[in-house]
Design a protein around this motif. Structure first.
Motif, PDB file in Angstrom:
ATOM      1  N   UNK A   1     -49.798  -9.374 -19.462  1.00  0.00           N
ATOM      2  CA  UNK A   1     -49.395  -8.449 -20.531  1.00  0.00           C
ATOM      3  C   UNK A   1     -50.015  -8.856 -21.858  1.00  0.00           C
ATOM      4  N   UNK A   2     -50.509 -10.076 -21.908  1.00  0.00           N
ATOM      5  CA  UNK A   2     -51.055 -10.612 -23.144  1.00  0.00           C
ATOM      6  C   UNK A   2     -52.572 -10.671 -23.103  1.00  0.00           C
ATOM      7  N   UNK A   3     -53.206 -10.246 -24.188  1.00  0.00           N
ATOM      8  CA  UNK A   3     -54.656 -10.406 -24.314  1.00  0.00           C
ATOM      9  C   UNK A   3     -54.992 -11.379 -25.433  1.00  0.00           C
ATOM     10  N   UNK A   4     -53.969 -11.943 -26.052  1.00  0.00           N
ATOM     11  CA  UNK A   4     -54.139 -13.033 -26.999  1.00  0.00           C
ATOM     12  C   UNK A   4     -52.889 -13.904 -26.936  1.00  0.00           C
ATOM     13  N   UNK A   5     -53.072 -15.203 -27.104  1.00  0.00           N
ATOM     14  CA  UNK A   5     -51.945 -16.122 -27.038  1.00  0.00           C
ATOM     15  C   UNK A   5     -51.559 -16.527 -25.632  1.00  0.00           C
ATOM     16  N   UNK A   6     -52.291 -16.024 -24.637  1.00  0.00           N
ATOM     17  CA  UNK A   6     -51.965 -16.361 -23.252  1.00  0.00           C
ATOM     18  C   UNK A   6     -52.202 -17.843 -22.968  1.00  0.00           C
ATOM     19  N   UNK A   7     -53.140 -18.454 -23.721  1.00  0.00           N
ATOM     20  CA  UNK A   7     -53.408 -19.884 -23.534  1.00  0.00           C
ATOM     21  C   UNK A   7     -52.270 -20.744 -24.080  1.00  0.00           C
TER      22      UNK A   7
ATOM     23  N   UNK B   1     -56.529 -12.568 -19.319  1.00  0.00           N
ATOM     24  CA  UNK B   1     -55.500 -13.207 -18.491  1.00  0.00           C
ATOM     25  C   UNK B   1     -55.733 -12.900 -17.014  1.00  0.00           C
ATOM     26  N   UNK B   2     -56.044 -11.657 -16.707  1.00  0.00           N
ATOM     27  CA  UNK B   2     -56.282 -11.271 -15.313  1.00  0.00           C
ATOM     28  C   UNK B   2     -57.534 -11.960 -14.771  1.00  0.00           C
ATOM     29  N   UNK B   3     -58.544 -12.102 -15.603  1.00  0.00           N
ATOM     30  CA  UNK B   3     -59.777 -12.770 -15.181  1.00  0.00           C
ATOM     31  C   UNK B   3     -59.510 -14.243 -14.871  1.00  0.00           C
ATOM     32  N   UNK B   4     -58.743 -14.889 -15.722  1.00  0.00           N
ATOM     33  CA  UNK B   4     -58.436 -16.303 -15.498  1.00  0.00           C
ATOM     34  C   UNK B   4     -57.579 -16.496 -14.250  1.00  0.00           C
ATOM     35  N   UNK B   5     -56.662 -15.585 -14.011  1.00  0.00           N
ATOM     36  CA  UNK B   5     -55.850 -15.659 -12.792  1.00  0.00           C
ATOM     37  C   UNK B   5     -56.711 -15.517 -11.552  1.00  0.00           C
ATOM     38  N   UNK B   6     -57.700 -14.649 -11.608  1.00  0.00           N
ATOM     39  CA  UNK B   6     -58.603 -14.470 -10.468  1.00  0.00           C
ATOM     40  C   UNK B   6     -59.327 -15.768 -10.158  1.00  0.00           C
ATOM     41  N   UNK B   7     -59.768 -16.479 -11.188  1.00  0.00           N
ATOM     42  CA  UNK B   7     -60.433 -17.756 -10.995  1.00  0.00           C
ATOM     43  C   UNK B   7     -59.500 -18.809 -10.427  1.00  0.00           C
ATOM     44  N   UNK B   8     -58.264 -18.843 -10.921  1.00  0.00           N
ATOM     45  CA  UNK B   8     -57.276 -19.802 -10.421  1.00  0.00           C
ATOM     46  C   UNK B   8     -57.009 -19.602  -8.932  1.00  0.00           C
ATOM     47  N   UNK B   9     -56.923 -18.367  -8.511  1.00  0.00           N
ATOM     48  CA  UNK B   9     -56.614 -18.068  -7.114  1.00  0.00           C
ATOM     49  C   UNK B   9     -57.761 -18.447  -6.183  1.00  0.00           C
ATOM     50  N   UNK B  10     -58.972 -18.426  -6.693  1.00  0.00           N
ATOM     51  CA  UNK B  10     -60.144 -18.758  -5.876  1.00  0.00           C
ATOM     52  C   UNK B  10     -60.460 -20.253  -5.858  1.00  0.00           C
ATOM     53  N   UNK B  11     -60.087 -20.951  -6.904  1.00  0.00           N
ATOM     54  CA  UNK B  11     -60.462 -22.363  -7.051  1.00  0.00           C
ATOM     55  C   UNK B  11     -59.886 -23.223  -5.930  1.00  0.00           C
TER      56      UNK B  11
END
Length: 227
Positions: A156-162, A53-63
């Motif tokens: 807080x989630x490492x599964x189901x975040x999608x 989740x944190x990794x995907x947020x990092x990508x969203x903020x940069x895109x």
């Protein structure tokens, strides 16, 4: 896997793209493997391991693109994926484009995967009933949906975040379209993160609570309450 994955994106027929790779504290020589790429469109971000989740947020903020597509590091794309998905999204003026995929065991055995098996038009209901896959890798999203509605992955989630992110995105979308063609090769491995049982499985309770809270906040909980 990561070299094949990144190559499949850099070799897209649609060249006007930015490619952001989030190296989430890997210990398997991922960073070393990425050094073979010199394409100026590629942005590599290194961060301490914080979860998907944190990794995907990092990508969203940069895109910075109009649309975003999210791909896991062991999956790969057909060459025409981005061009055809982008054209379809522009023609329909949609906020989300849902496509299909191939489930690939990496040994040449492919299974066609339909991103949605319903024509109800109620995407929240279809998510709840399992007629619409909760994944993100069959979807092209308008980036402003995340920014304007302050939607980010729950760290807080490492599964189901999608699943949670799709509920929020679909609720805020004015138009969702369907492109019944497979582009992503979703690699299924017995050792993959989603195949490993651990205490993270209990996060399903946190996930369902977050979905309920969101539905209540938007005053649609009673509409989707199953008796």
């Amino acid at each position: 896997y990561i070299v094949r994955s990144v190559n499949s994106v850099l070799q897209q027929t649609l060249q006007e793209i930015e490619v952001i790779v989030i190296n989430d504290g890997s210990t398997d020589k991922t960073l070393e493997s990425l050094k073979v790429f010199t394409d100026p469109r590629l942005i590599i971000v290194n961060q301490k391991n914080g979860g998907v989740a944190k990794a995907r947020n990092a990508g969203l903020l940069l895109a910075r693109g109009e649309y975003i597509f999210q791909l896991d590091g062991d999956d790969w794309l057909e060459k025409e994926a981005m061009e055809e998905m982008y054209k379809a999204a522009m023609i329909d003026h949609c906020d989300v484009l849902i496509t299909d995929a191939y489930v690939d065991n990496d040994k040449g055995n492919l299974e066609y995967f339909a991103g949605i098996t319903s024509s109800s038009g109620d995407y929240l209901q279809d998510l709840l009933l399992g007629k619409l896959s909760p994944n993100i890798w069959t979807r092209l999203y308008r980036r402003n949906l995340f920014i304007e509605n302050d939607i980010y992955y729950n760290e807080k989630l490492s599964m189901g975040e999608d699943l949670l992110i799709n509920f929020k995105i679909f609720y805020c979308s004015k138009k969702i379209s369907r492109l019944p063609k497979a582009y992503v090769h979703y690699i299924q491995r017995n050792s993959s993160l989603t195949k490993v049982f651990s205490e993270r499985m209990f996060q399903v309770y946190t996930l369902m609570d977050e979905i309920k809270k969101y539905f209540e906040e938007k005053k649609i909980y009673n509409k989707y309450l199953l008796e």
